[in-house]
Design a protein around this motif. Structure first.
Motif, PDB file in Angstrom:
ATOM      1  N   TRP A   1      -0.648  -3.252  -7.239  1.00 51.18           N
ATOM      2  CA  TRP A   1      -0.486  -3.130  -8.691  1.00 51.18           C
ATOM      3  C   TRP A   1      -0.316  -1.675  -9.125  1.00 51.18           C
ATOM      4  CZ3 TRP A   1      -4.738  -0.432 -10.418  1.00 51.18           C
ATOM      5  CH2 TRP A   1      -5.928  -0.558  -9.687  1.00 51.18           C
ATOM      6  N   SER A   2      -0.436  -0.745  -8.186  1.00 52.64           N
ATOM      7  CA  SER A   2      -0.236   0.675  -8.495  1.00 52.64           C
ATOM      8  C   SER A   2       1.162   1.112  -8.061  1.00 52.64           C
ATOM      9  CB  SER A   2      -1.279   1.520  -7.765  1.00 52.64           C
ATOM     10  OG  SER A   2      -0.932   2.895  -7.801  1.00 52.64           O
ATOM     11  N   TRP A   3       1.789   1.991  -8.835  1.00 52.69           N
ATOM     12  CA  TRP A   3       3.114   2.511  -8.480  1.00 52.69           C
ATOM     13  C   TRP A   3       3.094   3.256  -7.149  1.00 52.69           C
ATOM     14  CZ3 TRP A   3       2.725   7.739  -7.972  1.00 52.69           C
ATOM     15  CH2 TRP A   3       1.747   8.392  -8.704  1.00 52.69           C
ATOM     16  N   ALA A   4       1.907   3.729  -6.721  1.00 57.95           N
ATOM     17  CA  ALA A   4       1.810   4.446  -5.449  1.00 57.95           C
ATOM     18  C   ALA A   4       1.980   3.524  -4.251  1.00 57.95           C
ATOM     19  CB  ALA A   4       0.464   5.174  -5.360  1.00 57.95           C
ATOM     20  N   SER A   5       2.049   2.214  -4.491  1.00 55.20           N
ATOM     21  CA  SER A   5       2.198   1.262  -3.386  1.00 55.20           C
ATOM     22  C   SER A   5       3.655   1.078  -2.976  1.00 55.20           C
ATOM     23  CB  SER A   5       1.614  -0.096  -3.780  1.00 55.20           C
ATOM     24  OG  SER A   5       2.408  -0.706  -4.796  1.00 55.20           O
ATOM     25  N   VAL A   6       4.581   1.704  -3.702  1.00 57.29           N
ATOM     26  CA  VAL A   6       6.005   1.515  -3.432  1.00 57.29           C
ATOM     27  C   VAL A   6       6.670   2.862  -3.165  1.00 57.29           C
ATOM     28  CG1 VAL A   6       8.209   0.751  -4.380  1.00 57.29           C
ATOM     29  CG2 VAL A   6       6.141  -0.579  -4.823  1.00 57.29           C
ATOM     30  N   LYS A   7       7.421   2.929  -2.075  1.00 57.02           N
ATOM     31  CA  LYS A   7       8.225   4.117  -1.774  1.00 57.02           C
ATOM     32  C   LYS A   7       9.597   3.929  -2.412  1.00 57.02           C
ATOM     33  CE  LYS A   7       6.053   4.712   2.778  1.00 57.02           C
ATOM     34  NZ  LYS A   7       6.308   4.774   4.252  1.00 57.02           N
ATOM     35  N   GLY A   8       9.946   4.801  -3.332  1.00 55.80           N
ATOM     36  CA  GLY A   8      11.233   4.681  -4.011  1.00 55.80           C
ATOM     37  C   GLY A   8      11.125   5.114  -5.455  1.00 55.80           C
ATOM     38  N   ALA A   9      12.279   5.207  -6.139  1.00 56.29           N
ATOM     39  CA  ALA A   9      12.325   5.674  -7.521  1.00 56.29           C
ATOM     40  C   ALA A   9      11.666   4.667  -8.455  1.00 56.29           C
ATOM     41  CB  ALA A   9      13.773   5.916  -7.943  1.00 56.29           C
TER      42      ALA A   9
ATOM     43  N   TYR B   1      -9.186  11.831  -2.325  1.00 54.72           N
ATOM     44  CA  TYR B   1      -8.368  12.933  -2.821  1.00 54.72           C
ATOM     45  C   TYR B   1      -8.593  13.181  -4.307  1.00 54.72           C
ATOM     46  CZ  TYR B   1      -5.815  12.372   1.558  1.00 54.72           C
ATOM     47  OH  TYR B   1      -5.470  12.284   2.877  1.00 54.72           O
ATOM     48  N   ALA B   2      -9.868  13.196  -4.695  1.00 51.23           N
ATOM     49  CA  ALA B   2     -10.247  13.462  -6.083  1.00 51.23           C
ATOM     50  C   ALA B   2      -9.638  12.436  -7.042  1.00 51.23           C
ATOM     51  CB  ALA B   2      -9.845  14.875  -6.500  1.00 51.23           C
ATOM     52  N   HIS B   3      -9.378  11.256  -6.560  1.00 49.82           N
ATOM     53  CA  HIS B   3      -8.735  10.225  -7.373  1.00 49.82           C
ATOM     54  C   HIS B   3      -9.455   8.918  -7.116  1.00 49.82           C
ATOM     55  CE1 HIS B   3      -5.014  10.090  -9.784  1.00 49.82           C
ATOM     56  NE2 HIS B   3      -5.118   8.800  -9.619  1.00 49.82           N
ATOM     57  N   ARG B   4      -9.713   8.132  -8.152  1.00 50.78           N
ATOM     58  CA  ARG B   4     -10.395   6.854  -7.937  1.00 50.78           C
ATOM     59  C   ARG B   4      -9.439   5.858  -7.270  1.00 50.78           C
ATOM     60  NH1 ARG B   4     -12.574   8.713 -12.692  1.00 50.78           N
ATOM     61  NH2 ARG B   4     -14.840   8.833 -12.698  1.00 50.78           N
ATOM     62  N   HIS B   5      -9.838   5.400  -6.106  1.00 48.15           N
ATOM     63  CA  HIS B   5      -9.011   4.486  -5.311  1.00 48.15           C
ATOM     64  C   HIS B   5      -9.787   3.180  -5.202  1.00 48.15           C
ATOM     65  CE1 HIS B   5      -5.860   3.638  -2.369  1.00 48.15           C
ATOM     66  NE2 HIS B   5      -6.777   3.040  -1.665  1.00 48.15           N
ATOM     67  N   LEU B   6      -9.202   2.085  -5.662  1.00 49.40           N
ATOM     68  CA  LEU B   6      -9.933   0.830  -5.765  1.00 49.40           C
ATOM     69  C   LEU B   6      -9.369  -0.225  -4.829  1.00 49.40           C
ATOM     70  CD1 LEU B   6      -9.966   0.895  -9.635  1.00 49.40           C
ATOM     71  CD2 LEU B   6     -11.746   1.682  -8.102  1.00 49.40           C
ATOM     72  N   ASN B   7     -10.262  -1.060  -4.307  1.00 47.02           N
ATOM     73  CA  ASN B   7      -9.832  -2.100  -3.376  1.00 47.02           C
ATOM     74  C   ASN B   7      -9.134  -3.246  -4.079  1.00 47.02           C
ATOM     75  OD1 ASN B   7     -10.930  -0.766  -1.167  1.00 47.02           O
ATOM     76  ND2 ASN B   7     -12.961  -1.603  -1.569  1.00 47.02           N
ATOM     77  N   GLY B   8      -9.518  -3.544  -5.281  1.00 46.78           N
ATOM     78  CA  GLY B   8      -8.935  -4.681  -5.959  1.00 46.78           C
ATOM     79  C   GLY B   8      -9.204  -4.655  -7.445  1.00 46.78           C
ATOM     80  N   LEU B   9      -8.383  -5.392  -8.178  1.00 47.12           N
ATOM     81  CA  LEU B   9      -8.513  -5.489  -9.624  1.00 47.12           C
ATOM     82  C   LEU B   9      -8.740  -6.950  -9.973  1.00 47.12           C
ATOM     83  CD1 LEU B   9      -8.133  -4.534 -12.582  1.00 47.12           C
ATOM     84  CD2 LEU B   9      -5.668  -4.752 -12.222  1.00 47.12           C
TER      85      LEU B   9
ATOM     86  N   SER C   1      -8.838 -16.707 -13.412  1.00 50.97           N
ATOM     87  CA  SER C   1      -9.376 -15.420 -12.956  1.00 50.97           C
ATOM     88  C   SER C   1      -8.877 -15.167 -11.536  1.00 50.97           C
ATOM     89  CB  SER C   1     -10.911 -15.432 -12.991  1.00 50.97           C
ATOM     90  OG  SER C   1     -11.388 -15.536 -14.319  1.00 50.97           O
ATOM     91  N   ILE C   2      -8.233 -14.038 -11.326  1.00 44.88           N
ATOM     92  CA  ILE C   2      -7.653 -13.733 -10.025  1.00 44.88           C
ATOM     93  C   ILE C   2      -8.011 -12.311  -9.603  1.00 44.88           C
ATOM     94  CG2 ILE C   2      -5.723 -15.318 -10.400  1.00 44.88           C
ATOM     95  CD1 ILE C   2      -3.987 -12.856 -10.992  1.00 44.88           C
ATOM     96  N   GLN C   3      -7.767 -12.040  -8.335  1.00 50.62           N
ATOM     97  CA  GLN C   3      -7.935 -10.687  -7.806  1.00 50.62           C
ATOM     98  C   GLN C   3      -6.591 -10.156  -7.351  1.00 50.62           C
ATOM     99  OE1 GLN C   3     -10.015 -10.288  -4.080  1.00 50.62           O
ATOM    100  NE2 GLN C   3     -10.621  -8.175  -4.489  1.00 50.62           N
ATOM    101  N   LEU C   4      -6.211  -8.985  -7.846  1.00 48.02           N
ATOM    102  CA  LEU C   4      -4.980  -8.312  -7.412  1.00 48.02           C
ATOM    103  C   LEU C   4      -5.332  -7.244  -6.392  1.00 48.02           C
ATOM    104  CD1 LEU C   4      -2.998  -7.776 -10.747  1.00 48.02           C
ATOM    105  CD2 LEU C   4      -2.856  -9.671  -9.143  1.00 48.02           C
ATOM    106  N   VAL C   5      -4.641  -7.232  -5.269  1.00 40.86           N
ATOM    107  CA  VAL C   5      -4.916  -6.234  -4.225  1.00 40.86           C
ATOM    108  C   VAL C   5      -3.635  -5.497  -3.885  1.00 40.86           C
ATOM    109  CG1 VAL C   5      -6.869  -7.471  -3.269  1.00 40.86           C
ATOM    110  CG2 VAL C   5      -4.560  -7.950  -2.416  1.00 40.86           C
TER     111      VAL C   5
END
Length: 427
Positions: free
Chosen positions: A269-277, A309-317, A423-427
């Motif tokens: 669900w984060s843009w950092a999960s995709v390589k590309g524009a 890396y000084a950034h909150r990194h979460l396992n799931g939403l 209710s769901i979990q996004l990973v």
């Protein structure tokens, strides 16, 4: 290294930076590739957390604007007369001067032709965090600080308020803390939280348009900016998204799914999960500025936050909202469509390459109604995420795209029923 480094053994840019530092009368110089042990993940993870503080508290940042690497150096051979106005006579209104026709001279920093340094994603946070930057360009020196930008050709320069959008953006970024702490009743000096959030949106857009050598640096290369914003405002960031505006933030999209690939750097669900524009479509602004937005989802919890890396990194939403099953298949134009009687036919965009026909779930995030004199009630528009069951985690979902429906696409067919909420979990 503890006993010293032979100056001649250093790359030319470092040698020049040392000379500049000494001539300016300062004793200390911080060079990231010297002060952070290269190819050491542990040292990198530790030291990268301090970069925001280092740049923010520095006296000056030295930038080799034209160099492609650390061996290019800061200094170049040039004709010094290029930056000088030449008086050639008088006219009835005063003296007459001529100036070089080279457009790369006499311009504020935001108007010079793109130089290698400014195309690097890492440099963006260095520019925004540094109180002052001295740029060694191919034609002249340029100066940038929180108040003004200037050059040899234009030594008086221009104030940030007179500058291009990027210059005023830097000023707005630097004024965030003072603006929020101000006791003034003037809204210009005390902007709302959404105004601060818009600063983040604009900075991230610049970041996405820059070049990053290693995708693994996607979050850390902008962590200095998010750290400063967390310190100066009441915004918080989760995996590259602003938590307070998460419903809108989730609607990022990729520019061309055929040229992207999945990364394990972050959750899907984060843009950092995709390589590309990546970017945001016009939906994003429509949702942000519409006074009739209705968010159908609710964030219930985040899994085990940890500091990366000084950034909150979460396992799931963990999220609750309307979830509708659909079959997507490509039409003769290569677009994904669905023939579901409960969802719009068009408006489905993938994050990554997908099969020609797939079974998915559509999460409805927001409904908004653009209003006009002709349509005071507004026709409902919708946007949300395209999900598939996770291949790695039972009873969880992964994002594979984004969808939206607007009036020009035809009837929406969307009618939500009480039983649609889950209710769901996004990973």
């Amino acid at each position: 290294m503890l006993q010293g480094i032979n100056l001649a053994d250093l790359p030319l840019t470092f040698q020049n930076a040392i000379l500049i530092t000494r001539n300016l009368g300062y004793r200390y110089l911080w060079v990231d590739s010297l002060c952070i042990i290269q190819d050491d993940p542990d040292d990198w993870a530790f030291e990268s957390k301090t970069m925001a503080r280092i740049y923010s508290n520095s006296v000056l940042t030295i930038a080799a604007l034209w160099g492609n690497d650390s061996f290019s150096g800061c200094f170049v051979e040039r004709n010094p007369l290029v930056t000088e106005d030449c008086r050639i006579g008088k006219w009835k209104y005063g003296d007459v001067f001529i100036r070089s026709s080279d457009r790369r001279c006499g311009q504020t920093l935001g108007l010079v032709e793109p130089e290698p340094l400014l195309e690097r994603a890492w440099v963006l946070q260095e520019r925004f965090l540094s109180p002052r930057t001295l740029y060694y360009g191919p034609w002249e020196l340029l100066w940038e600080c929180g108040a003004r930008t200037a050059s040899e050709t234009e030594p008086e320069g221009a104030s940030m308020d007179e500058l291009w959008a990027e210059g005023t953006l830097k000023k707005r970024f630097r004024d965030m803390e003072g603006a929020l702490d101000s006791e003034s009743d003037d809204p210009f000096f005390k902007p709302g939280l959404r105004d601060i959030y818009i600063i983040w949106r604009e900075i991230r857009a610049l970041y996405w348009s820059s070049q990053l050598t290693h995708h693994s640096d996607s979050l850390v290369a902008i962590a200095g900016i998010t750290s400063r914003m967390e310190q100066s405002t009441s915004l918080h960031f989760v995996s590259g998204l602003c938590k307070e505006f998460l419903y809108s933030e989730l609607l990022w999209e990729v520019r061309n799914a055929s040229e992207t690939s999945r990364s394990t750097l972050s959750q899907t669900w984060s843009w950092a999960s995709v390589k590309g524009a990546k970017g945001f479509s016009s939906i994003y602004d429509s949702v942000m500025y519409s006074k009739a937005s209705n968010f159908h989802i609710r964030v219930e919890a985040f899994d085990d936050p940890s500091d990366l890396y000084a950034h909150r990194h979460l396992n799931g939403l963990h999220i609750r909202g309307p979830l509708l099953r659909a079959t997507l298949e490509r039409d003769e134009h290569g677009r994904f469509v669905t023939h579901s009687d409960r969802l719009p036919k068009y408006g489905y965009e993938a994050d990554i390459p997908l099969e020609e026909k797939i079974e998915v779930f559509c999460l409805v995030i927001v409904e908004w109604r653009p209003r006009s004199e002709e349509d005071p009630i507004g026709t409902p528009h919708y946007a949300g995420l395209i999900l598939m069951p996770s291949v790695d985690k039972v009873s969880a979902y992964e994002r594979v795209g984004v969808w939206n429906h607007q009036t020009y696409m035809g009837p929406s067919n969307l009618v939500l029923k009480p039983g649609d909420w889950d209710s769901i979990q996004l990973v």
